[in-house]
Design a protein around this motif. Structure first.
Motif, PDB file in Angstrom:
ATOM      1  N   LEU A  24      58.211  54.022  23.660  1.00  0.00           N
ATOM      2  CA  LEU A  24      56.977  53.830  22.908  1.00  0.00           C
ATOM      3  C   LEU A  24      55.872  53.253  23.781  1.00  0.00           C
ATOM      4  O   LEU A  24      54.692  53.593  23.614  1.00  0.00           O
ATOM      5  N   ALA A  25      56.240  52.373  24.715  1.00  0.00           N
ATOM      6  CA  ALA A  25      55.233  51.789  25.600  1.00  0.00           C
ATOM      7  C   ALA A  25      54.627  52.823  26.542  1.00  0.00           C
ATOM      8  O   ALA A  25      53.494  52.662  27.001  1.00  0.00           O
ATOM      9  N   LEU A  26      55.372  53.871  26.841  1.00  0.00           N
ATOM     10  CA  LEU A  26      54.866  54.897  27.753  1.00  0.00           C
ATOM     11  C   LEU A  26      53.878  55.846  27.076  1.00  0.00           C
ATOM     12  O   LEU A  26      53.091  56.499  27.758  1.00  0.00           O
ATOM     13  N   ILE A  27      53.920  55.944  25.746  1.00  0.00           N
ATOM     14  CA  ILE A  27      53.063  56.916  25.048  1.00  0.00           C
ATOM     15  C   ILE A  27      51.577  56.604  25.240  1.00  0.00           C
ATOM     16  O   ILE A  27      50.813  57.483  25.667  1.00  0.00           O
ATOM     17  N   PRO A  28      51.087  55.377  24.956  1.00  0.00           N
ATOM     18  CA  PRO A  28      49.660  55.121  25.201  1.00  0.00           C
ATOM     19  C   PRO A  28      49.294  55.200  26.674  1.00  0.00           C
ATOM     20  O   PRO A  28      48.188  55.628  27.019  1.00  0.00           O
TER      21      PRO A  28
ATOM     22  N   GLN B 288      46.414  58.083  31.025  1.00  0.00           N
ATOM     23  CA  GLN B 288      46.421  58.818  32.284  1.00  0.00           C
ATOM     24  C   GLN B 288      45.944  60.253  32.090  1.00  0.00           C
ATOM     25  O   GLN B 288      45.249  60.809  32.943  1.00  0.00           O
ATOM     26  N   ALA B 289      46.307  60.852  30.967  1.00  0.00           N
ATOM     27  CA  ALA B 289      45.837  62.207  30.680  1.00  0.00           C
ATOM     28  C   ALA B 289      44.317  62.230  30.517  1.00  0.00           C
ATOM     29  O   ALA B 289      43.637  63.162  30.989  1.00  0.00           O
ATOM     30  N   GLN B 290      43.753  61.202  29.852  1.00  0.00           N
ATOM     31  CA  GLN B 290      42.304  61.120  29.690  1.00  0.00           C
ATOM     32  C   GLN B 290      41.603  60.956  31.030  1.00  0.00           C
ATOM     33  O   GLN B 290      40.560  61.565  31.285  1.00  0.00           O
ATOM     34  N   LEU B 291      42.183  60.136  31.916  1.00  0.00           N
ATOM     35  CA  LEU B 291      41.607  59.971  33.254  1.00  0.00           C
ATOM     36  C   LEU B 291      41.614  61.290  34.011  1.00  0.00           C
ATOM     37  O   LEU B 291      40.671  61.605  34.749  1.00  0.00           O
TER      38      LEU B 291
END
Length: 461
Positions: free
Chosen positions: A139-143, A148-151
């Motif tokens: 769950l911590a990796l999802i945000p 990172q995808a937004q960057l």
């Protein structure tokens, strides 16, 4: 440990007192009175396997097995199946050189392992705890993955916007200074050898009414900046007035991010949004105004240590923004509201090097908010080249922030150490020269190239 395994098919003789039931049962004994025993003895007393001492059995179909490596003094254990738990004495006699009898005190009754049919509650709780740790990690990796995808999307978009801006600059005849206007007027805004900031979106927003602040004519608009370049706009057409807000948005905002409306019915595809006119006719596809740009045009020096610029060459810098403040507020930073001004000014208090590729330096400002900067941001250094005690040539250059320490005011004014990357700053450590730093919000990239304006010798001769 020495263990004996006795399997009984009945109960008779001296074993009657051991079992209260007449059903077959299984015993596991651990002896404590013998140091080493081995072998397996059948019910009639004959050895089976390795030699061992023979126990005496009542006539029955029983077998006694001995396993080696018994340590003397260990307790005896008698494990029975659930049907053989009630007993008072567990005894037998040992034949050989000595005869030994066992009583109930020599045995500890434990439940047979075959009676266990599941796992305990503690084991279930421990398993849940271990699985929960793994789930929380996922769950911590999802945000983080979303960030990172937004960057990655921003990195891709800024490169596209930067390259398109260079083409727009030529296609829209922005190299022709006759198309440059002073904000809010129809006056041409070009003097050879000066620096300019082409920012029609800002100029259109502050065209008034009401009357805009006087500092809106300059970049940066912060009072006290010295030097500053003039902020100008463009003509809406040849020989026409200044661009409107809509025209400026069309040219200086990327139209690559289309707006879609997702229907409540998930089985239907998204529907693209269009802007409508007064007759509800489609006018234009709607886009998100996330990526935008402005340009700075600065005279190019003939050499790093030559204060005279080349009369024909200019450095064009395309400054790319991500979600630039659409209100273009000229309000100052405020610690009480945690507001960071769109354009801020700091001073280089000291250079830690000679200014090669920017390098390390210490910035100072009136507040910690004015020193808000982080790795990856862009800043502009500005200073006046001295010549005989007269400020002869303003110099401007963009740099990328490689590192930034935390602000500190332990010694009085707010200071912050930063590391910049860019061209050589020739005014570093020059006596009598103050280098100022322009910090802007939302700048994600700066692209530069050397150009010739259409009033230079290449075009007129």
């Amino acid at each position: 440990m020495f263990r004996t395994l006795m399997t009984l098919s009945g109960h008779d003789g001296s074993l009657n007192s051991m079992f209260a039931a007449s059903v077959p049962c299984q015993l596991v004994w651990q002896a404590r009175k013998f140091s080493r025993l081995a072998g397996c003895v059948s019910a009639n007393g004959s050895p089976a396997g390795s030699p061992g001492r023979k126990p005496s059995f009542p006539p029955s179909r029983a077998k006694l097995c001995f396993l080696p490596d018994k340590l003397a003094g260990e307790p005896l254990h008698c494990r029975t199946s659930p049907s053989c738990r009630n007993f008072s004495t567990c005894q037998t006699s040992w034949q050989g050189t000595n005869s030994t009898s066992f009583s109930a005190s020599d045995f500890v009754h434990t439940q047979d392992v075959k009676s266990r049919r599941g796992i305990t509650l503690m084991e279930v709780l421990i398993s849940i705890f271990v699985v929960s740790i793994g789930l929380f990690g996922v769950l911590a990796l999802i945000p983080l993955a979303g960030h990172q995808a937004q960057l990655g999307l921003i990195e891709d978009a800024k490169a596209v916007v930067g390259q398109n801006a260079f083409r727009e600059f030529d296609i829209r005849e922005m190299r022709q200074p006759t198309n440059w206007l002073v904000r809010g007027t129809s006056t041409a805004a070009f003097n050879a050898g000066q620096s300019y900031c082409i920012d029609p979106r800002f100029a259109a927003f502050h065209a008034g009414p009401p009357a805009p602040p006087a500092q809106a004519d300059f970049f940066p608009y912060v009072t006290g900046a010295n030097p500053r370049m003039q902020r100008i706009t463009l003509r809406s057409a040849p020989s026409a007035g200044a661009m409107t807000q809509e025209q400026a948005d069309n040219l200086f905002v990327s139209a690559d991010e289309l707006v879609f409306n997702a229907p409540d019915d998930k089985t239907l595809p998204p529907v693209q949004e269009f802007r409508l006119d007064s007759s509800n006719n489609f006018v234009k596809r709607q886009t998100l105004p996330n990526m935008s740009w402005m340009a700075t045009v600065v005279p190019k020096l003939k050499a790093p240590n030559d204060p005279m610029p080349d009369p024909d060459l200019y450095v064009l810098s395309i400054v790319v923004f991500y979600k630039r403040d659409h209100t273009f507020s000229t309000a100052a930073s405020s610690a009480s509201t945690n507001y960071i001004a769109n354009e801020r000014l700091a001073t280089v208090q000291s250079f830690y090097g000679s200014g090669i590729t920017g390098g390390d330096m210490q910035l100072t400002a009136a507040s910690a908010e004015d020193l808000t900067v982080r790795q990856g941001n862009w800043v502009m250094l500005c200073g006046n080249w001295p010549a005989g005690g007269v400020n002869s040539l303003p110099i401007f250059r963009w740099y990328r922030v490689l590192a930034a320490d935390d602000p500190d005011n332990s010694s009085g004014p707010w200071t912050r150490d930063v590391t910049l990357l860019g061209g050589d700053w020739t005014l570093a450590n020059v006596a009598g020269v103050t280098t100022q730093v322009v910090l802007m919000k939302d700048v994600v990239a700066v692209y530069e190239k050397t150009i010739r304006l259409e009033t230079s010798s290449l075009w007129t001769q």
